[in-house]
Design an enzyme around this catalytic site. Structure first.
Site, PDB file in Angstrom:
ATOM      1  N   CYS A  72      28.735 -54.882   8.820  1.00 26.81           N
ATOM      2  CA  CYS A  72      28.172 -53.577   8.431  1.00 26.81           C
ATOM      3  C   CYS A  72      29.132 -52.422   8.701  1.00 26.81           C
ATOM      4  O   CYS A  72      29.356 -51.574   7.834  1.00 26.81           O
ATOM      5  CB  CYS A  72      26.830 -53.340   9.115  1.00 26.81           C
ATOM      6  SG  CYS A  72      26.898 -53.174  10.911  1.00 26.81           S
ATOM      7  N   HIS A 126      23.529 -51.441  13.906  1.00 24.84           N
ATOM      8  CA  HIS A 126      23.695 -51.628  12.461  1.00 24.84           C
ATOM      9  C   HIS A 126      23.845 -50.268  11.790  1.00 24.84           C
ATOM     10  O   HIS A 126      23.273 -49.279  12.241  1.00 24.84           O
ATOM     11  CB  HIS A 126      22.472 -52.365  11.897  1.00 24.84           C
ATOM     12  CG  HIS A 126      22.654 -52.852  10.498  1.00 24.84           C
ATOM     13  ND1 HIS A 126      23.578 -53.807  10.146  1.00 24.84           N
ATOM     14  CD2 HIS A 126      22.028 -52.506   9.349  1.00 24.84           C
ATOM     15  CE1 HIS A 126      23.502 -54.032   8.846  1.00 24.84           C
ATOM     16  NE2 HIS A 126      22.558 -53.241   8.334  1.00 24.84           N
ATOM     17  N   HIS A 142      24.209 -51.968   2.521  1.00 19.97           N
ATOM     18  CA  HIS A 142      24.759 -52.380   3.811  1.00 19.97           C
ATOM     19  C   HIS A 142      25.187 -53.832   3.737  1.00 19.97           C
ATOM     20  O   HIS A 142      24.885 -54.529   2.779  1.00 19.97           O
ATOM     21  CB  HIS A 142      23.720 -52.172   4.923  1.00 19.97           C
ATOM     22  CG  HIS A 142      22.478 -52.989   4.748  1.00 19.97           C
ATOM     23  ND1 HIS A 142      21.946 -53.772   5.739  1.00 19.97           N
ATOM     24  CD2 HIS A 142      21.647 -53.154   3.687  1.00 19.97           C
ATOM     25  CE1 HIS A 142      20.846 -54.363   5.314  1.00 19.97           C
ATOM     26  NE2 HIS A 142      20.639 -53.999   4.066  1.00 19.97           N
TER      27      HIS A 142
END
Length: 178
Positions: A72, A126, A142
């Protein structure tokens, strides 16, 4: 259409270079009209989204930074690096790279940060890029462990429960004044 975007992006480069190096005053020159800035902002946001979409279906790889496999933060930092913005390769460090924005103020190009799902680790784990906002519905792109680079929706219970913060990078602030 794509040719127009590239031409606009090349026209935008001198403005971006000036705005990034003008950190002492942190402002756009007075001779650029708000209408022109709005046009460049939309073009920059669209260029960022277009480039990020080119990574769709790239597999997830922890620590990865290429189209063979990407995580990510490698994905987000790679996308913004293409536009001259250097970001850390760590979502927990990346969160300090911009200013927090409320969910109601989020727009294309902003970053979304999510809490770590590993119970042994605290904090951010994340990061994603907002690709669209309509009627409060926030869509983002993502690199996820399941599926690699893909689109998701913040209203999905999993992401809504793990949402931590939205951040706007200065490249978008300096061009748009948003």
């Amino acid at each position: 259409m794509m040719k127009t975007r590239f031409l606009l992006l090349f026209a935008l480069v001198p403005l971006l270079v000036f705005s990034q190096h003008d950190t002492a005053c942190n402002r756009i020159p007075q001779f650029i009209s708000p209408t022109v800035l709005s046009h460049y902002s939309d073009s920059l946001e669209n260029a960022i989204i277009d480039y990020s979409v080119s990574f769709l279906r790239t597999p997830y790889r922890y620590g990865g930074q290429s189209r063979k496999g990407i995580d990510c933060s490698g994905f987000v930092s790679g996308v913004y690096n293409k536009f001259g913005v250097t970001l850390p390769h760590s979502s927990k460090d990346m969160i300090a790279s911009g200013r927090p924005v409320e969910l109601g103020e989020v727009h294309k190009g902003d970053l979304l940060f999510f809490r770590n799902t590993n119970h042994r680790r605290k904090g951010v784990g994340h990061v994603a890029i907002v690709t669209d906002v309509k009627d409060g519905n926030i869509v983002f792109i993502h690199s996820a462990r399941l599926g690699g680079v893909r689109f998701d929706n913040l209203s999905t219970p999993y992401y809504l429960n793990h949402y931590f913060r939205a951040v706007r990078l200065s490249i978008l602030d300096s061009v748009s004044g948003k």
